[in-house]
Design a protein around this motif. Structure first.
Motif, mmCIF file in Angstrom:
data_model
loop_
_atom_site.group_PDB
_atom_site.id
_atom_site.type_symbol
_atom_site.label_atom_id
_atom_site.label_comp_id
_atom_site.label_asym_id
_atom_site.label_seq_id
_atom_site.Cartn_x
_atom_site.Cartn_y
_atom_site.Cartn_z
ATOM 1 N N ASP A 47 0.873 -1.172 0.000
ATOM 2 C CA ASP A 47 0.000 0.000 0.000
ATOM 3 C C ASP A 47 0.909 1.221 0.000
ATOM 4 O O ASP A 47 1.326 1.716 1.052
ATOM 5 N N ILE A 48 1.251 1.689 -1.184
ATOM 6 C CA ILE A 48 2.253 2.749 -1.331
ATOM 7 C C ILE A 48 1.771 4.069 -0.739
ATOM 8 O O ILE A 48 2.564 4.857 -0.232
ATOM 9 N N GLU A 49 0.472 4.308 -0.768
ATOM 10 C CA GLU A 49 -0.069 5.529 -0.157
ATOM 11 C C GLU A 49 0.185 5.512 1.355
ATOM 12 O O GLU A 49 0.620 6.511 1.927
ATOM 13 N N ARG A 50 -0.081 4.391 1.969
ATOM 14 C CA ARG A 50 0.146 4.258 3.417
ATOM 15 C C ARG A 50 1.626 4.370 3.751
ATOM 16 O O ARG A 50 2.008 4.988 4.730
ATOM 17 N N TRP A 51 2.458 3.757 2.893
ATOM 18 C CA TRP A 51 3.912 3.858 3.091
ATOM 19 C C TRP A 51 4.357 5.313 3.032
ATOM 20 O O TRP A 51 5.078 5.781 3.905
ATOM 21 N N ARG A 52 3.902 6.035 2.018
ATOM 22 C CA ARG A 52 4.297 7.441 1.881
ATOM 23 C C ARG A 52 3.800 8.266 3.075
ATOM 24 O O ARG A 52 4.528 9.115 3.580
ATOM 25 N N ASP A 53 2.586 8.018 3.504
ATOM 26 C CA ASP A 53 2.040 8.741 4.661
ATOM 27 C C ASP A 53 2.858 8.501 5.927
ATOM 28 O O ASP A 53 2.873 9.327 6.828
ATOM 29 N N SER A 54 3.546 7.366 5.992
ATOM 30 C CA SER A 54 4.335 7.034 7.181
ATOM 31 C C SER A 54 5.684 7.763 7.217
ATOM 32 O O SER A 54 6.334 7.803 8.253
ATOM 33 N N LEU A 55 6.084 8.333 6.083
ATOM 34 C CA LEU A 55 7.384 8.998 6.006
ATOM 35 C C LEU A 55 7.341 10.346 6.717
ATOM 36 O O LEU A 55 6.308 11.009 6.734
ATOM 37 N N PRO A 56 8.468 10.767 7.272
ATOM 38 C CA PRO A 56 8.511 12.080 7.934
ATOM 39 C C PRO A 56 8.218 13.202 6.941
ATOM 40 O O PRO A 56 8.468 13.078 5.743
ATOM 41 N N GLU A 57 7.721 14.295 7.447
ATOM 42 C CA GLU A 57 7.351 15.454 6.628
ATOM 43 C C GLU A 57 8.504 15.909 5.735
ATOM 44 O O GLU A 57 8.308 16.254 4.573
ATOM 45 N N ARG A 58 9.725 15.874 6.247
ATOM 46 C CA ARG A 58 10.882 16.340 5.469
ATOM 47 C C ARG A 58 11.104 15.508 4.210
ATOM 48 O O ARG A 58 11.693 15.975 3.240
ATOM 49 N N ARG A 59 10.631 14.279 4.187
ATOM 50 C CA ARG A 59 10.797 13.410 3.012
ATOM 51 C C ARG A 59 9.716 13.632 1.953
ATOM 52 O O ARG A 59 9.855 13.193 0.816
ATOM 53 N N GLN A 60 8.631 14.317 2.292
ATOM 54 C CA GLN A 60 7.536 14.503 1.344
ATOM 55 C C GLN A 60 7.968 15.327 0.123
ATOM 56 O O GLN A 60 7.440 15.137 -0.968
ATOM 57 N N ALA A 61 8.925 16.217 0.315
ATOM 58 C CA ALA A 61 9.410 17.029 -0.808
ATOM 59 C C ALA A 61 10.073 16.162 -1.882
ATOM 60 O O ALA A 61 10.143 16.556 -3.044
ATOM 61 N N ASP A 62 10.547 14.988 -1.499
ATOM 62 C CA ASP A 62 11.154 14.066 -2.462
ATOM 63 C C ASP A 62 10.209 13.704 -3.600
ATOM 64 O O ASP A 62 10.634 13.347 -4.680
ATOM 65 N N PHE A 63 8.929 13.774 -3.342
ATOM 66 C CA PHE A 63 7.935 13.316 -4.309
ATOM 67 C C PHE A 63 7.413 14.446 -5.199
ATOM 68 O O PHE A 63 6.464 14.256 -5.949
ATOM 69 N N ALA A 64 8.049 15.622 -5.122
ATOM 70 C CA ALA A 64 7.571 16.798 -5.850
ATOM 71 C C ALA A 64 7.416 16.536 -7.349
ATOM 72 O O ALA A 64 6.409 16.929 -7.949
ATOM 73 N N LEU A 65 8.374 15.878 -7.946
ATOM 74 C CA LEU A 65 8.298 15.609 -9.382
ATOM 75 C C LEU A 65 7.105 14.709 -9.709
ATOM 76 O O LEU A 65 6.382 14.943 -10.678
ATOM 77 N N LEU A 66 6.882 13.699 -8.889
ATOM 78 C CA LEU A 66 5.761 12.787 -9.109
ATOM 79 C C LEU A 66 4.417 13.465 -8.832
ATOM 80 O O LEU A 66 3.390 13.062 -9.387
ATOM 81 N N ASP A 67 4.429 14.485 -7.986
ATOM 82 C CA ASP A 67 3.193 15.190 -7.630
ATOM 83 C C ASP A 67 2.798 16.264 -8.647
ATOM 84 O O ASP A 67 1.664 16.761 -8.608
ATOM 85 N N GLU A 68 3.710 16.618 -9.541
ATOM 86 C CA GLU A 68 3.395 17.627 -10.554
ATOM 87 C C GLU A 68 2.274 17.148 -11.473
ATOM 88 O O GLU A 68 2.007 15.951 -11.557
ATOM 89 N N ASP A 69 1.659 18.092 -12.146
ATOM 90 C CA ASP A 69 0.597 17.808 -13.116
ATOM 91 C C ASP A 69 -0.544 17.008 -12.483
ATOM 92 O O ASP A 69 -1.014 16.006 -13.032
ATOM 93 N N GLY A 70 -0.935 17.441 -11.298
ATOM 94 C CA GLY A 70 -2.054 16.794 -10.625
ATOM 95 C C GLY A 70 -1.737 15.426 -10.054
ATOM 96 O O GLY A 70 -2.643 14.641 -9.772
ATOM 97 N N GLY A 71 -0.456 15.119 -9.908
ATOM 98 C CA GLY A 71 -0.064 13.843 -9.312
ATOM 99 C C GLY A 71 -0.104 12.657 -10.264
ATOM 100 O O GLY A 71 -0.130 11.508 -9.829
ATOM 101 N N LYS A 72 -0.037 12.925 -11.559
ATOM 102 C CA LYS A 72 -0.106 11.820 -12.535
ATOM 103 C C LYS A 72 1.055 10.841 -12.391
ATOM 104 O O LYS A 72 0.875 9.635 -12.539
#
Length: 96
Positions: A47-72
């Motif tokens: 469950d990748i969504e749950r895994w990502r939610d478990s990461l510390p806030e400082r790691r969320q910026a790592d996903f910026a590229l994947l989150d672009e264009d509405g998260g496609k």
């Protein structure tokens, strides 16, 4: 029948998802980090969504590229890294 039953393309889809994650997320480019991601995903039942939610806030910026264009990109990775029975196939991913 063997090919259709074992669905090796779904293994390839998982590998593609892992590569996309590695090239998109700076902290995952370090040696050995992807093995940790795979272990973590397994412990979260892929469950990748749950895994990502478990990461510390400082790691969320790592996903910026994947989150672009509405998260496609994130949506694509989520489909590729699901458990085998619900995983997006390579042919479907190409059309994403």
């Amino acid at each position: 029948a063997g090919w259709a039953q074992s669905k090796p393309d779904l293994f390839d889809a998982f590998s593609c998802g892992m590569v996309i994650m590695q090239v998109s997320c700076p902290s995952l480019r370090k040696r050995g980090s992807m093995g940790g991601v795979k272990r973590d995903l397994s412990s979260y039942g892929f469950d990748i969504e749950r895994w990502r939610d478990s990461l510390p806030e400082r790691r969320q910026a790592d996903f910026a590229l994947l989150d672009e264009d509405g998260g496609k990109g994130w949506e694509l990775v989520c489909g590729l890294l699901q458990q085998r029975k619900t995983r997006t196939s390579v042919s479907k991913a190409i059309g994403h």
